[in-house]
Design a protein around this motif. Structure first.
Motif, mmCIF file in Angstrom:
data_model
loop_
_atom_site.group_PDB
_atom_site.id
_atom_site.type_symbol
_atom_site.label_atom_id
_atom_site.label_comp_id
_atom_site.label_asym_id
_atom_site.label_seq_id
_atom_site.Cartn_x
_atom_site.Cartn_y
_atom_site.Cartn_z
ATOM 1 N N GLU A 69 38.706 44.987 52.288
ATOM 2 C CA GLU A 69 39.054 43.961 51.304
ATOM 3 C C GLU A 69 38.840 44.401 49.863
ATOM 4 O O GLU A 69 39.568 43.986 48.972
ATOM 5 N N GLU A 70 37.829 45.233 49.617
ATOM 6 C CA GLU A 70 37.535 45.646 48.242
ATOM 7 C C GLU A 70 38.681 46.427 47.607
ATOM 8 O O GLU A 70 38.843 46.403 46.388
ATOM 9 N N ALA A 71 39.471 47.098 48.412
ATOM 10 C CA ALA A 71 40.566 47.910 47.858
ATOM 11 C C ALA A 71 41.560 47.058 47.081
ATOM 12 O O ALA A 71 42.185 47.541 46.137
ATOM 13 N N ALA A 72 41.695 45.790 47.439
ATOM 14 C CA ALA A 72 42.608 44.903 46.708
ATOM 15 C C ALA A 72 42.144 44.686 45.278
ATOM 16 O O ALA A 72 42.943 44.342 44.404
ATOM 17 N N GLU A 73 40.860 44.893 45.019
ATOM 18 C CA GLU A 73 40.304 44.706 43.678
ATOM 19 C C GLU A 73 40.110 46.014 42.922
ATOM 20 O O GLU A 73 39.550 46.018 41.827
ATOM 21 N N LEU A 74 40.556 47.142 43.491
ATOM 22 C CA LEU A 74 40.463 48.424 42.803
ATOM 23 C C LEU A 74 41.379 48.404 41.589
ATOM 24 O O LEU A 74 42.530 47.968 41.670
ATOM 25 N N ARG A 75 40.884 48.862 40.465
ATOM 26 C CA ARG A 75 41.648 48.887 39.218
ATOM 27 C C ARG A 75 41.475 50.219 38.517
ATOM 28 O O ARG A 75 40.426 50.851 38.596
ATOM 29 N N ALA A 76 42.516 50.605 37.788
ATOM 30 C CA ALA A 76 42.432 51.735 36.862
ATOM 31 C C ALA A 76 41.996 51.162 35.526
ATOM 32 O O ALA A 76 42.521 50.138 35.081
ATOM 33 N N CYS A 77 41.035 51.793 34.880
ATOM 34 C CA CYS A 77 40.610 51.348 33.559
ATOM 35 C C CYS A 77 41.657 51.838 32.556
ATOM 36 O O CYS A 77 41.836 53.037 32.379
ATOM 37 N N LEU A 78 42.334 50.912 31.920
ATOM 38 C CA LEU A 78 43.420 51.255 31.008
ATOM 39 C C LEU A 78 42.979 51.286 29.551
ATOM 40 O O LEU A 78 43.809 51.233 28.645
ATOM 41 N N ALA A 79 41.684 51.410 29.318
ATOM 42 C CA ALA A 79 41.186 51.571 27.950
ATOM 43 C C ALA A 79 41.666 52.919 27.421
ATOM 44 O O ALA A 79 41.867 53.859 28.191
ATOM 45 N N PRO A 80 41.859 53.024 26.113
ATOM 46 C CA PRO A 80 42.324 54.293 25.540
ATOM 47 C C PRO A 80 41.415 55.457 25.933
ATOM 48 O O PRO A 80 40.208 55.397 25.768
ATOM 49 N N GLY A 81 42.025 56.502 26.493
ATOM 50 C CA GLY A 81 41.303 57.716 26.829
ATOM 51 C C GLY A 81 40.510 57.685 28.121
ATOM 52 O O GLY A 81 39.936 58.693 28.507
ATOM 53 N N ARG A 127 37.045 45.380 40.640
ATOM 54 C CA ARG A 127 36.919 44.147 39.851
ATOM 55 C C ARG A 127 36.218 43.092 40.703
ATOM 56 O O ARG A 127 36.801 42.542 41.631
ATOM 57 N N HIS A 128 34.963 42.822 40.363
ATOM 58 C CA HIS A 128 34.190 41.809 41.082
ATOM 59 C C HIS A 128 34.255 40.458 40.384
ATOM 60 O O HIS A 128 33.812 39.467 40.950
ATOM 61 N N HIS A 129 34.759 40.437 39.179
ATOM 62 C CA HIS A 129 34.906 39.188 38.421
ATOM 63 C C HIS A 129 36.361 39.100 37.980
ATOM 64 O O HIS A 129 36.920 40.086 37.509
ATOM 65 N N PRO A 130 36.994 37.940 38.102
ATOM 66 C CA PRO A 130 38.423 37.835 37.791
ATOM 67 C C PRO A 130 38.791 38.209 36.356
ATOM 68 O O PRO A 130 39.920 38.605 36.090
ATOM 69 N N ARG A 131 37.836 38.126 35.435
ATOM 70 C CA ARG A 131 38.153 38.434 34.033
ATOM 71 C C ARG A 131 37.860 39.878 33.657
ATOM 72 O O ARG A 131 38.142 40.299 32.539
ATOM 73 N N ARG A 132 37.315 40.648 34.579
ATOM 74 C CA ARG A 132 36.972 42.041 34.262
ATOM 75 C C ARG A 132 38.245 42.878 34.156
ATOM 76 O O ARG A 132 39.069 42.905 35.053
ATOM 77 N N GLU A 133 38.383 43.582 33.027
ATOM 78 C CA GLU A 133 39.561 44.414 32.785
ATOM 79 C C GLU A 133 39.230 45.879 32.603
ATOM 80 O O GLU A 133 40.128 46.712 32.625
ATOM 81 N N TRP A 134 37.957 46.202 32.386
ATOM 82 C CA TRP A 134 37.578 47.568 32.018
ATOM 83 C C TRP A 134 36.453 48.055 32.908
ATOM 84 O O TRP A 134 35.706 47.263 33.471
ATOM 85 N N CYS A 135 36.289 49.394 32.956
ATOM 86 C CA CYS A 135 35.217 49.960 33.789
ATOM 87 C C CYS A 135 33.844 49.712 33.183
ATOM 88 O O CYS A 135 32.851 49.648 33.902
#
Length: 196
Positions: free
Chosen positions: A147-159, A166-174
């Protein structure tokens, strides 16, 4: 090889171990770095995430890491060219994981010494470093199939080239640092005059 080498240069974000392994490729202002580039660096990273690891073959460990990064890029639709993987396709990445898992078959054994509590031991006929890499590959298989794979994200911050869960719905960054960099970059783009 210096078994008392200093700590790893890779960021450790408290993510599942397969994600931490993916994040042994990291970036800063000087560029993209590989925290598994040498045997000493591989041992330093392993010591931060596992108790008493055997000395691994860094090439094999990097190959598994690169396979995970390819699968993460596929899973997240990662658009970052700098986050690329040396494993070119999903099929190649799956083959690498299958081979790593199969390289060290393991089985459970029950140990129960007089006067002690019963305990489970994991056994294998393979060398310790192969068992270690096979175990990391098994964790990765469970991660991507879970199930955790559905929440895997790439951090799209510059560089940034890291991944996170993502354990919280509002988390966007690593990390908070990446969030700050992204907000500063967004502010700069809004304030910067556009040329026609």
């Amino acid at each position: 090889m210096d078994l008392d080498a200093p700590g790893t240069s890779a960021p450790l974000l408290g993510e599942p171990t397969p994600v931490e392994l993916m994040n042994t490729v990291w970036a800063d202002r000087a560029g993209v770095h590989d925290a598994l580039a040498t045997p000493d660096e591989a041992v330093a990273w392993l010591r931060r995430v596992l108790p008493d690891p055997p000395v691994p073959d860094p090439d094999r460990l990097r190959l598994v890491r690169d396979a995970l990064r390819r699968l993460a890029a596929e899973r997240t639709g990662d658009p970052r060219p700098s986050a690329g993987s040396a494993v070119p396709t999903r099929a190649d990445a799956l083959r690498v994981l299958d081979e790593a898992c199969a390289a060290a078959p393991t089985w459970s054994s029950l140990r129960w010494e007089p006067g002690e509590e019963p305990r489970r031991e994991v056994r294998s006929d393979a060398a310790g470093d192969r068992v270690l890499i096979a175990g990391l590959a098994e964790q990765a298989v469970r991660f991507f199939a879970g199930e955790e794979a559905a929440e895997l994200r790439a951090c799209l911050a510059p560089g940034c080239v890291l991944y996170f869960v993502r354990h919280h719905p509002r988390r966007e960054w690593c990390s908070a640092g990446c969030g700050n960099r992204a907000r500063v970059a967004r502010h700069y783009r809004r304030r910067r005059p556009t040329s026609d």
